[in-house]
Write an enzyme that holds these catalytic residues in place. Structure first.
Site, PDB file in Angstrom:
ATOM      1  N   GLY A  32      31.533  29.039   1.688  1.00  0.00           N
ATOM      2  CA  GLY A  32      30.769  30.288   1.650  1.00  0.00           C
ATOM      3  C   GLY A  32      31.390  31.341   2.548  1.00  0.00           C
ATOM      4  N   THR A  46      22.673  26.883   4.224  1.00  0.00           N
ATOM      5  CA  THR A  46      23.201  26.248   3.012  1.00  0.00           C
ATOM      6  C   THR A  46      23.971  27.274   2.181  1.00  0.00           C
ATOM      7  OG1 THR A  46      21.284  24.807   3.055  1.00  0.00           O
ATOM      8  CG2 THR A  46      22.536  24.876   0.996  1.00  0.00           C
ATOM      9  N   THR A  47      25.065  26.815   1.616  1.00  0.00           N
ATOM     10  CA  THR A  47      25.953  27.711   0.863  1.00  0.00           C
ATOM     11  C   THR A  47      25.548  27.758  -0.617  1.00  0.00           C
ATOM     12  OG1 THR A  47      27.407  25.804   0.807  1.00  0.00           O
ATOM     13  CG2 THR A  47      27.949  27.541   2.381  1.00  0.00           C
ATOM     14  N   ASP A  97      13.866  15.700   5.300  1.00  0.00           N
ATOM     15  CA  ASP A  97      15.155  15.459   4.656  1.00  0.00           C
ATOM     16  C   ASP A  97      14.902  15.014   3.210  1.00  0.00           C
ATOM     17  OD1 ASP A  97      18.069  15.340   5.999  1.00  0.00           O
ATOM     18  OD2 ASP A  97      17.996  13.966   4.299  1.00  0.00           O
ATOM     19  N   PRO A 121      26.325  33.013   5.688  1.00  0.00           N
ATOM     20  CA  PRO A 121      27.425  32.129   5.281  1.00  0.00           C
ATOM     21  C   PRO A 121      27.989  31.341   6.451  1.00  0.00           C
ATOM     22  CG  PRO A 121      27.740  34.336   4.377  1.00  0.00           C
ATOM     23  CD  PRO A 121      26.577  34.413   5.332  1.00  0.00           C
ATOM     24  N   LYS A 153      32.590  18.039   2.351  1.00  0.00           N
ATOM     25  CA  LYS A 153      31.941  19.337   2.121  1.00  0.00           C
ATOM     26  C   LYS A 153      31.489  19.460   0.661  1.00  0.00           C
ATOM     27  CE  LYS A 153      32.564  24.302   2.624  1.00  0.00           C
ATOM     28  NZ  LYS A 153      31.101  24.415   2.793  1.00  0.00           N
ATOM     29  N   HIS A 158      38.422  22.363   5.686  1.00  0.00           N
ATOM     30  CA  HIS A 158      37.174  21.670   6.033  1.00  0.00           C
ATOM     31  C   HIS A 158      37.312  20.159   5.901  1.00  0.00           C
ATOM     32  CE1 HIS A 158      35.342  25.675   5.532  1.00  0.00           C
ATOM     33  NE2 HIS A 158      34.318  25.198   6.210  1.00  0.00           N
ATOM     34  N   ARG A 175      18.247  15.347   8.758  1.00  0.00           N
ATOM     35  CA  ARG A 175      19.097  14.199   9.118  1.00  0.00           C
ATOM     36  C   ARG A 175      20.559  14.447   8.752  1.00  0.00           C
ATOM     37  NH1 ARG A 175      14.309  11.492   7.382  1.00  0.00           N
ATOM     38  NH2 ARG A 175      15.103  11.073   5.298  1.00  0.00           N
ATOM     39  N   ARG A 224      24.381  16.578   8.889  1.00  0.00           N
ATOM     40  CA  ARG A 224      25.312  16.854  10.003  1.00  0.00           C
ATOM     41  C   ARG A 224      24.877  18.072  10.816  1.00  0.00           C
ATOM     42  NH1 ARG A 224      29.317  14.958   5.864  1.00  0.00           N
ATOM     43  NH2 ARG A 224      28.632  16.829   4.774  1.00  0.00           N
TER      44      ARG A 224
HETATM   45  N1  LIG Z   1      26.069  28.743   7.374  1.00  0.00           N
HETATM   46  C1  LIG Z   1      26.667  27.932   8.264  1.00  0.00           C
HETATM   47  O1  LIG Z   1      26.963  28.306   9.416  1.00  0.00           O
HETATM   48  C2  LIG Z   1      26.958  26.532   7.854  1.00  0.00           C
HETATM   49  C3  LIG Z   1      26.636  26.105   6.604  1.00  0.00           C
HETATM   50  N2  LIG Z   1      26.813  24.804   6.229  1.00  0.00           N
HETATM   51  C4  LIG Z   1      26.303  24.443   4.923  1.00  0.00           C
HETATM   52  O2  LIG Z   1      25.085  23.725   5.106  1.00  0.00           O
HETATM   53  C5  LIG Z   1      24.922  22.771   4.053  1.00  0.00           C
HETATM   54  C6  LIG Z   1      24.721  21.394   4.650  1.00  0.00           C
HETATM   55  O3  LIG Z   1      25.893  21.003   5.330  1.00  0.00           O
HETATM   56  P1  LIG Z   1      25.974  19.596   6.109  1.00  0.00           P
HETATM   57  O4  LIG Z   1      24.954  19.543   7.176  1.00  0.00           O
HETATM   58  O5  LIG Z   1      27.392  19.395   6.452  1.00  0.00           O
HETATM   59  O6  LIG Z   1      25.564  18.586   4.917  1.00  0.00           O
HETATM   60  P2  LIG Z   1      24.941  17.128   5.030  1.00  0.00           P
HETATM   61  O7  LIG Z   1      25.159  16.499   3.691  1.00  0.00           O
HETATM   62  O8  LIG Z   1      25.430  16.435   6.248  1.00  0.00           O
HETATM   63  O9  LIG Z   1      23.381  17.396   5.249  1.00  0.00           O
HETATM   64  C7  LIG Z   1      22.501  17.845   4.261  1.00  0.00           C
HETATM   65  C8  LIG Z   1      21.222  17.051   4.404  1.00  0.00           C
HETATM   66  O10 LIG Z   1      20.250  17.629   3.558  1.00  0.00           O
HETATM   67  C9  LIG Z   1      19.606  16.563   2.859  1.00  0.00           C
HETATM   68  N3  LIG Z   1      18.967  17.092   1.671  1.00  0.00           N
HETATM   69  C10 LIG Z   1      19.468  17.196   0.410  1.00  0.00           C
HETATM   70  N4  LIG Z   1      18.558  17.741  -0.394  1.00  0.00           N
HETATM   71  C11 LIG Z   1      17.455  17.976   0.356  1.00  0.00           C
HETATM   72  C12 LIG Z   1      16.177  18.526   0.088  1.00  0.00           C
HETATM   73  N5  LIG Z   1      15.839  18.952  -1.140  1.00  0.00           N
HETATM   74  N6  LIG Z   1      15.283  18.631   1.109  1.00  0.00           N
HETATM   75  C13 LIG Z   1      15.593  18.208   2.347  1.00  0.00           C
HETATM   76  N7  LIG Z   1      16.791  17.659   2.660  1.00  0.00           N
HETATM   77  C14 LIG Z   1      17.713  17.563   1.673  1.00  0.00           C
HETATM   78  C15 LIG Z   1      20.717  15.571   2.620  1.00  0.00           C
HETATM   79  O11 LIG Z   1      20.237  14.297   2.264  1.00  0.00           O
HETATM   80  P3  LIG Z   1      21.170  13.351   1.308  1.00  0.00           P
HETATM   81  O12 LIG Z   1      22.456  13.182   2.058  1.00  0.00           O
HETATM   82  O13 LIG Z   1      20.365  12.098   1.182  1.00  0.00           O
HETATM   83  O14 LIG Z   1      21.342  14.109   0.033  1.00  0.00           O
HETATM   84  C16 LIG Z   1      21.389  15.584   3.985  1.00  0.00           C
HETATM   85  O15 LIG Z   1      20.737  14.744   4.914  1.00  0.00           O
HETATM   86  C17 LIG Z   1      26.165  22.936   3.167  1.00  0.00           C
HETATM   87  O16 LIG Z   1      25.894  23.846   2.120  1.00  0.00           O
HETATM   88  C18 LIG Z   1      27.186  23.537   4.116  1.00  0.00           C
HETATM   89  O17 LIG Z   1      28.199  24.245   3.463  1.00  0.00           O
HETATM   90  C19 LIG Z   1      27.376  23.905   7.068  1.00  0.00           C
HETATM   91  C20 LIG Z   1      27.788  24.285   8.319  1.00  0.00           C
HETATM   92  C21 LIG Z   1      27.588  25.622   8.830  1.00  0.00           C
HETATM   93  O1  LIG Z   2      30.135  22.717   4.876  1.00  0.00           O
HETATM   94  C1  LIG Z   2      30.533  23.087   6.010  1.00  0.00           C
HETATM   95  O2  LIG Z   2      30.927  22.283   6.857  1.00  0.00           O
HETATM   96  C2  LIG Z   2      30.521  24.517   6.333  1.00  0.00           C
HETATM   97  N1  LIG Z   2      29.989  25.341   5.478  1.00  0.00           N
HETATM   98  C3  LIG Z   2      29.907  26.747   5.623  1.00  0.00           C
HETATM   99  C4  LIG Z   2      30.757  27.439   4.576  1.00  0.00           C
HETATM  100  O3  LIG Z   2      30.851  26.942   3.436  1.00  0.00           O
HETATM  101  O4  LIG Z   2      31.305  28.498   4.867  1.00  0.00           O
HETATM  102  C5  LIG Z   2      30.177  27.219   7.024  1.00  0.00           C
HETATM  103  C6  LIG Z   2      31.269  26.464   7.730  1.00  0.00           C
HETATM  104  O5  LIG Z   2      32.478  26.801   7.124  1.00  0.00           O
HETATM  105  C7  LIG Z   2      31.016  24.964   7.649  1.00  0.00           C
END
Ligand SMILES: NC(=O)C1=CN([C@@H]2O[C@H](COP(=O)(O)OP(=O)(O)OC[C@H]3O[C@@H](n4cnc5c(N)ncnc54)[C@H](OP(=O)(O)O)[C@@H]3O)[C@@H](O)[C@H]2O)C=CC1
Ligand SMILES: O=C(O)C1=N[C@H](C(=O)O)C[C@H](O)C1
EC number: 1.17.1.8
Length: 252
Positions: free
Chosen positions: A147, A81-82, A38, A108, A141, A137, A14, A16
């Site tokens: 990352g 996840t980072t 989630d 990353p 974040k 960002h 759920r 982003r």
């Molecule tokens: N490698 C890449 O290309 C990218 C990496 N990222 C990384 O991905 C991660 C998530 O980013 P983003 O989507 O923006 O974050 P969000 O906070 O929008 O989404 C994370 C979701 O995970 C849920 N969550 C937390 N803990 C758990 C768990 N133990 N089990 C299942 N679900 C859980 C959260 O719930 P709740 O809000 O209730 O805690 C939330 O709904 C970050 O580390 C970000 O840096 C992001 C974009 C691109």
């Molecule tokens: O949290 C984000 O949004 C993102 N996280 C990743 C990072 O920490 O590098 C990838 C992207 O930058 C988006």
């Protein structure tokens, strides 16, 4: 995977990025979304649903427990996840050593443009005396620096070492702590958090009389989805630990 259709579970479904990934998996003809989990849900749903590969876009504080569960239950993992430093990667490698056949991809950044940006930055690094990384960002974040910025700085530092370059020039100056950003492997990294932004990075290189700026912009989180699907298609054939989606791409 036996019939060519990958049964996928998503952790952070759920969130982003997780929500975009769920939509991408559901739209892919060669994948089936069998579990969307989630925070507050029971992770055991992944096993009950028969997930073969799990995508994790959760939180740096949650991801290691999630991966331990997946590896223990023989499920591959594709991780956005980072928060992965060398000590975390070492722990993962240890778990995977006891789980033959299981693959984990830590990436990353899953966007093709960001992967190319890192590659271009590393290619340019030997030719410039100065280089700094600026990541920009959204203000919700979880971590700083990103990352991607950490990985970019590490790649630049390695390319500079390989080329025999010394430290970047920077007079030892006095001033406010933090004004020169964070030091990642000798490379300065600056993090900006601005409402309205998604995920952006500039690498600024400089030499006598010139600068080169390499910039990447993720304008929408849809930019991460094709890379995640590529990771899901490849991970079953890559047991052990892989860091970086570039290992599953034909970039040369
Ligand atoms: N490698 C890449 O290309 C990218 C990496 N990222 C990384 O991905 C991660 C998530 O980013 P983003 O989507 O923006 O974050 P969000 O906070 O929008 O989404 C994370 C979701 O995970 C849920 N969550 C937390 N803990 C758990 C768990 N133990 N089990 C299942 N679900 C859980 C959260 O719930 P709740 O809000 O209730 O805690 C939330 O709904 C970050 O580390 C970000 O840096 C992001 C974009 C691109
Ligand atoms: O949290 C984000 O949004 C993102 N996280 C990743 C990072 O920490 O590098 C990838 C992207 O930058 C988006």
């Amino acid at each position: 995977m036996s019939d060519g259709v990958v049964k996928v579970g998503v952790l952070g479904a759920r969130g982003r990025v997780g929500a975009e990934v769920c939509a991408g998996v559901e739209a892919a003809a060669d994948m089936e979304l069998v579990a969307a989990v989630d925070a507050g849900d029971d992770i055991a749903a992944l096993v009950e649903a028969g997930a073969e590969a799990v995508v994790d876009f959760t939180h740096p504080d949650a991801v290691m427990d999630n991966l331990e569960f997946c590896i223990d239950h023989g499920m591959h993992a594709v991780v956005g996840t980072t928060g992965f430093d060398q000590s975390r990667l070492d722990v993962l490698a240890g778990w995977l050593a006891d789980a033959p056949g299981v693959g984990v991809l830590i990436a990353p950044n899953f966007s093709i443009g960001a992967i190319l940006m890192m590659r271009f930055a590393a290619a340019a690094a030997p030719f410039y005396e100065s280089v700094e990384v600026v990541e920009l960002h959204h203000p919700t974040k979880a971590d700083a620096p990103s990352g991607t910025a950490r990985r970019t700085a590490e790649l630049i530092a390695a390319a500079r070492r390989e080329a025999g370059l010394g430290p970047v020039p920077d007079a030892t100056s006095t001033g406010l702590e933090g004004a020169r950003g964070a030091d990642v492997d000798g490379i300065r990294v600056h993090g900006l958090r601005i409402r309205g932004l998604v995920a952006h990075q500039e690498v600024i290189l400089g030499g006598p009389g010139e600068t080169l700026t390499i910039r990447h912009d993720s304008l929408d989180r849809a930019s991460f989805v094709p890379g995640v699907l590529t990771g899901l298609r490849a991970i079953g054939d890559h047991p052990g630990l892989t860091v970086g989606l570039e290992h599953f791409l034909d970039l040369d």
